[in-house]
Structures are given as structure tokens and as C-alpha cells.
Scaffold this motif. Sequence first.
Motif, PDB file in Angstrom:
ATOM      1  N   GLN A  60      36.047  40.297  53.820  1.00  0.00           N
ATOM      2  CA  GLN A  60      36.560  38.664  53.378  1.00  0.00           C
ATOM      3  C   GLN A  60      37.476  38.700  52.397  1.00  0.00           C
ATOM      4  O   GLN A  60      37.471  39.362  51.553  1.00  0.00           O
ATOM      5  CB  GLN A  60      35.151  37.990  53.063  1.00  0.00           C
ATOM      6  N   ILE A  61      38.082  37.575  52.452  1.00  0.00           N
ATOM      7  CA  ILE A  61      39.424  37.507  51.294  1.00  0.00           C
ATOM      8  C   ILE A  61      38.906  36.017  50.605  1.00  0.00           C
ATOM      9  O   ILE A  61      38.804  34.928  51.146  1.00  0.00           O
ATOM     10  CB  ILE A  61      40.540  37.226  52.186  1.00  0.00           C
ATOM     11  N   LEU A  62      38.917  36.349  49.396  1.00  0.00           N
ATOM     12  CA  LEU A  62      38.585  35.157  48.374  1.00  0.00           C
ATOM     13  C   LEU A  62      40.084  34.654  47.811  1.00  0.00           C
ATOM     14  O   LEU A  62      40.577  35.264  46.974  1.00  0.00           O
ATOM     15  CB  LEU A  62      37.832  35.757  47.112  1.00  0.00           C
ATOM     16  N   MET A  63      40.226  33.461  48.248  1.00  0.00           N
ATOM     17  CA  MET A  63      41.563  32.855  48.003  1.00  0.00           C
ATOM     18  C   MET A  63      41.639  32.138  46.769  1.00  0.00           C
ATOM     19  O   MET A  63      40.951  31.044  46.813  1.00  0.00           O
ATOM     20  CB  MET A  63      42.224  32.075  49.221  1.00  0.00           C
ATOM     21  N   VAL A  64      41.948  32.765  45.649  1.00  0.00           N
ATOM     22  CA  VAL A  64      41.850  32.047  44.330  1.00  0.00           C
ATOM     23  C   VAL A  64      42.746  30.980  43.932  1.00  0.00           C
ATOM     24  O   VAL A  64      44.199  31.222  44.149  1.00  0.00           O
ATOM     25  CB  VAL A  64      41.804  32.949  43.004  1.00  0.00           C
ATOM     26  N   SER A  65      42.569  29.803  43.702  1.00  0.00           N
ATOM     27  CA  SER A  65      43.531  28.766  43.170  1.00  0.00           C
ATOM     28  C   SER A  65      42.993  28.369  41.825  1.00  0.00           C
ATOM     29  O   SER A  65      41.774  28.416  41.577  1.00  0.00           O
ATOM     30  CB  SER A  65      43.740  27.457  44.282  1.00  0.00           C
ATOM     31  N   ALA A  66      43.726  27.356  41.262  1.00  0.00           N
ATOM     32  CA  ALA A  66      43.138  26.956  40.018  1.00  0.00           C
ATOM     33  C   ALA A  66      43.998  25.759  39.781  1.00  0.00           C
ATOM     34  O   ALA A  66      45.257  25.350  40.186  1.00  0.00           O
ATOM     35  CB  ALA A  66      43.476  27.826  38.926  1.00  0.00           C
ATOM     36  N   VAL A  67      43.731  24.922  38.648  1.00  0.00           N
ATOM     37  CA  VAL A  67      44.441  23.567  38.187  1.00  0.00           C
ATOM     38  C   VAL A  67      45.361  24.138  37.369  1.00  0.00           C
ATOM     39  O   VAL A  67      46.332  23.299  36.993  1.00  0.00           O
ATOM     40  CB  VAL A  67      43.304  22.568  37.463  1.00  0.00           C
ATOM     41  N   VAL A  68      45.481  25.219  36.658  1.00  0.00           N
ATOM     42  CA  VAL A  68      46.555  25.888  35.999  1.00  0.00           C
ATOM     43  C   VAL A  68      46.810  27.256  36.643  1.00  0.00           C
ATOM     44  O   VAL A  68      45.857  27.860  36.742  1.00  0.00           O
ATOM     45  CB  VAL A  68      45.999  26.019  34.480  1.00  0.00           C
ATOM     46  N   PRO A  69      48.231  27.497  36.975  1.00  0.00           N
ATOM     47  CA  PRO A  69      49.287  26.801  36.633  1.00  0.00           C
ATOM     48  C   PRO A  69      49.255  25.557  37.573  1.00  0.00           C
ATOM     49  O   PRO A  69      49.850  24.564  37.017  1.00  0.00           O
ATOM     50  CB  PRO A  69      50.385  27.589  36.783  1.00  0.00           C
ATOM     51  N   ASP A 100      37.322  46.430  32.954  1.00  0.00           N
ATOM     52  CA  ASP A 100      38.346  46.272  31.806  1.00  0.00           C
ATOM     53  C   ASP A 100      39.590  46.120  32.567  1.00  0.00           C
ATOM     54  O   ASP A 100      40.415  46.700  32.335  1.00  0.00           O
ATOM     55  CB  ASP A 100      38.488  47.704  31.236  1.00  0.00           C
ATOM     56  N   ILE A 101      39.952  44.958  33.376  1.00  0.00           N
ATOM     57  CA  ILE A 101      41.109  44.539  33.998  1.00  0.00           C
ATOM     58  C   ILE A 101      41.904  43.621  32.794  1.00  0.00           C
ATOM     59  O   ILE A 101      41.228  42.781  32.222  1.00  0.00           O
ATOM     60  CB  ILE A 101      40.764  43.741  35.153  1.00  0.00           C
ATOM     61  N   LEU A 102      42.948  44.184  32.836  1.00  0.00           N
ATOM     62  CA  LEU A 102      43.928  43.236  31.758  1.00  0.00           C
ATOM     63  C   LEU A 102      44.244  41.922  32.186  1.00  0.00           C
ATOM     64  O   LEU A 102      44.453  41.861  33.541  1.00  0.00           O
ATOM     65  CB  LEU A 102      45.092  44.013  31.317  1.00  0.00           C
ATOM     66  N   THR A 103      44.084  41.065  31.398  1.00  0.00           N
ATOM     67  CA  THR A 103      44.421  39.577  31.516  1.00  0.00           C
ATOM     68  C   THR A 103      45.611  39.165  30.689  1.00  0.00           C
ATOM     69  O   THR A 103      45.550  39.734  29.526  1.00  0.00           O
ATOM     70  CB  THR A 103      43.193  38.597  31.483  1.00  0.00           C
ATOM     71  N   LYS A 104      46.227  38.001  31.132  1.00  0.00           N
ATOM     72  CA  LYS A 104      47.182  37.288  30.247  1.00  0.00           C
ATOM     73  C   LYS A 104      47.147  35.818  30.643  1.00  0.00           C
ATOM     74  O   LYS A 104      46.844  35.461  31.884  1.00  0.00           O
ATOM     75  CB  LYS A 104      48.600  37.874  30.597  1.00  0.00           C
ATOM     76  N   GLU A 105      47.465  35.337  29.771  1.00  0.00           N
ATOM     77  CA  GLU A 105      47.448  33.542  29.814  1.00  0.00           C
ATOM     78  C   GLU A 105      48.810  33.026  30.691  1.00  0.00           C
ATOM     79  O   GLU A 105      49.785  33.902  30.704  1.00  0.00           O
ATOM     80  CB  GLU A 105      47.596  32.998  28.311  1.00  0.00           C
ATOM     81  N   VAL A 106      48.654  31.799  30.947  1.00  0.00           N
ATOM     82  CA  VAL A 106      49.648  31.294  31.904  1.00  0.00           C
ATOM     83  C   VAL A 106      50.692  31.009  30.704  1.00  0.00           C
ATOM     84  O   VAL A 106      50.527  30.634  29.658  1.00  0.00           O
ATOM     85  CB  VAL A 106      49.373  30.191  32.264  1.00  0.00           C
TER      86      VAL A 106
END
Length: 350
Positions: free
Chosen positions: A128-137, A235-241
Motif C-alpha cells: 500500500q502507498i500512503l499519499m501524504v499531503s498537507a496544508v503546508v506547503p 532518526d530520519i532527518l527533517t527540515k522545515e518548509v
Amino acid sequence: MAKKKKLSKGQSRRIKANHQKRIDKAKETEVSDVSWQNDNLGPTEAAVVISRFGQHADIETTDQEVLRCNIRRTVTSLVCGDEVIFRRAKVSDGDLAGVIEAVHERRTQLTRPDFYDGVKVVAANIDQILMVSAVVPEFTPQIIDRYLVACEDMGIEPILLLNKIDLLDQESLEYIDEVLDIYRELGYRVLLVSTKSGEGIDELKHMLEDKNNIFVGQSGVGKSTLVNTVLPNADILTKEVSENSGLGQHTTTVSRLHHLPSGGNLIDSPGIREFGLWHLDVERVTWCFKEFREFIGGCRFRDCKHLNDPGCLLREAVDEGKISELRFESYHRILESMADGRAGARAPRV
């Protein structure tokens, strides 16, 4: 017959240099294979690819031992999730513990078109594929529709995941939820989550159980944060928009398969800003809009463009409320982008 134009000295030098590079590369490959002769290898074993690094790959054995292996030249395609046959080296070569000999046939594979490589496989044996969307960006239904077309084409079950709902006020939430109702009515599973408030996270973990999963979506929608949430030790790296561009920044650079505590696996893959579909036929894309299927082939004209053509059953279905206007517009935008993509693919790359 026109006389063949003579090559300049510069052109001749470049051709000769490129030819020598190919010879040198072939020699390097032959040398690298010397240490992987049969007399230095043990019996065949089964494993799963958890990451790929050029000519090497990290694999996990049935005993959950992680090894870095070389890849035989005969293995032409290898991605996360592939089930492979490998042989251990009796005498290892640096940090390389063996060689991957063969790949089992894939049950499913997620692909996307690439200007340089044609159709590129992103991951294998996905459930299964989880299609991630968000209000930002930005919340963009057209991006969701692109992924849905890919899922329908590959026969992989999609889940629509709306992230960062803690940033929505009540009015915005109601509007987006109304849009998502279009997909719910089509039978797609939809889940609203927030890593900050924790809303929907337990349900998400349950959805991932005993499946091979992959998160896809534009950069900046929070894929890596979600992985950190369901896999605290990853411990996946993350960055802000980016505040300047409003676009997400790429964080993951190499796809990697992770085990879920409750069972199943999750592949974290590099962010994809746009999921191109120009490698598909128009008819295939039309079929991949599942609500269109009962009307396909019934239009008055065989070459119907499904716009304002007389006797178009799709247009009539939209007017009658049987097909969403939003999805219908998205369909035509996808077709337009496919035409642009094909033009770009044909253009010379410099």
C-alpha cells in the motif's frame, strides 16, 4: 550523395576520450568481480534489499543480519523491497560481505518516469502507498490525483493521508474535509493526522501493520516526521518548509526500508515534488480515474476528447453530478502536463 562532413580535432578527441572511458569502466568492473568468484563464495541465501548505494546494496537476511553486498552485473535493476538471492564472501572485501546474485520476480513495483532513465522503479513489492499531503506547503488535490493514477495503474492500494491538520482552523478543516469526501465516496481510505497533536497516529500505525508500505508526496508535507513518529528509532532527518519559496526541502537522499514494531515494513524514499505520468497512454490515465470506467467507450465519437464534444458521456456525467467537477478538471490538467512531459522527454538534454 552528400559528402560526409569531417570531424574536427576537438570532436575526434572527445570521441576517443569517451571510448577510453568505456574501456576503463569495463576493466574496473572485471577487476571488481574477481573477488567474487565461486571459490570465495558460500551457498546461496535469501534476503531483502533495505537500501541501494550505486553498485552496492544493504540487505537483510532471514536472521535479520544486515550486510552490505556487491551487485552482479547481470542484476540490471535493484531497489528497496526487492527479494534477492545472495552469497557470502569467505574472505570479505573491505566492508562488502558478499554478492547479490539474482532478484526474485516482483509482486508489485512503484515506478515514475525519468527524463534520463525512462521509467524508473522507486520501490518493489509494495502492498500500500500512503499519499501524504498537507496544508503546508499547499493542499493540492491534483497531486493526490496523480498518485491515485499511479496506484491504479500499478494495482497498489492507496491511502490518502492529510498531515499537519493542527494548522487548520475549523472553517478550513471543513472545506478540506468536504474535498476529501469526494475520495471517500470513491472508496479510497482517508486519514487526517497531526504529529504535534497526535491525532490519527494510532490509527495510522494500525493501517501499517503487516504490510509493505511507502510514503509518497511533495517535499515539505512531513513524510520524514511521520516516519520518525511511527519509528522513533529511525532518526530520519527533517527540515522545515522554506519561508522564502514556500516549497519543501528535500531531506531523505537514499531510500531505506525500516521494520515497524507491530510488524510490516515502511520504505522512506526521497521526496518527489511532482509525480509525472507522461509515460502512460491517455486511455490508461482515463481508466485510472475509477469513476470514469462505466462511461468509457460510450461517447458518440471514438476520438472524443471529453471536453465539450457532443455526445460525451463523461461531460454529461459531470453535469449530472455523477462525476466530480474537481476530478474532471484535474484529469484534463494531468493530460496537459503529460503532453508537456513528453515534449520535455523528446527535447535534447544539455
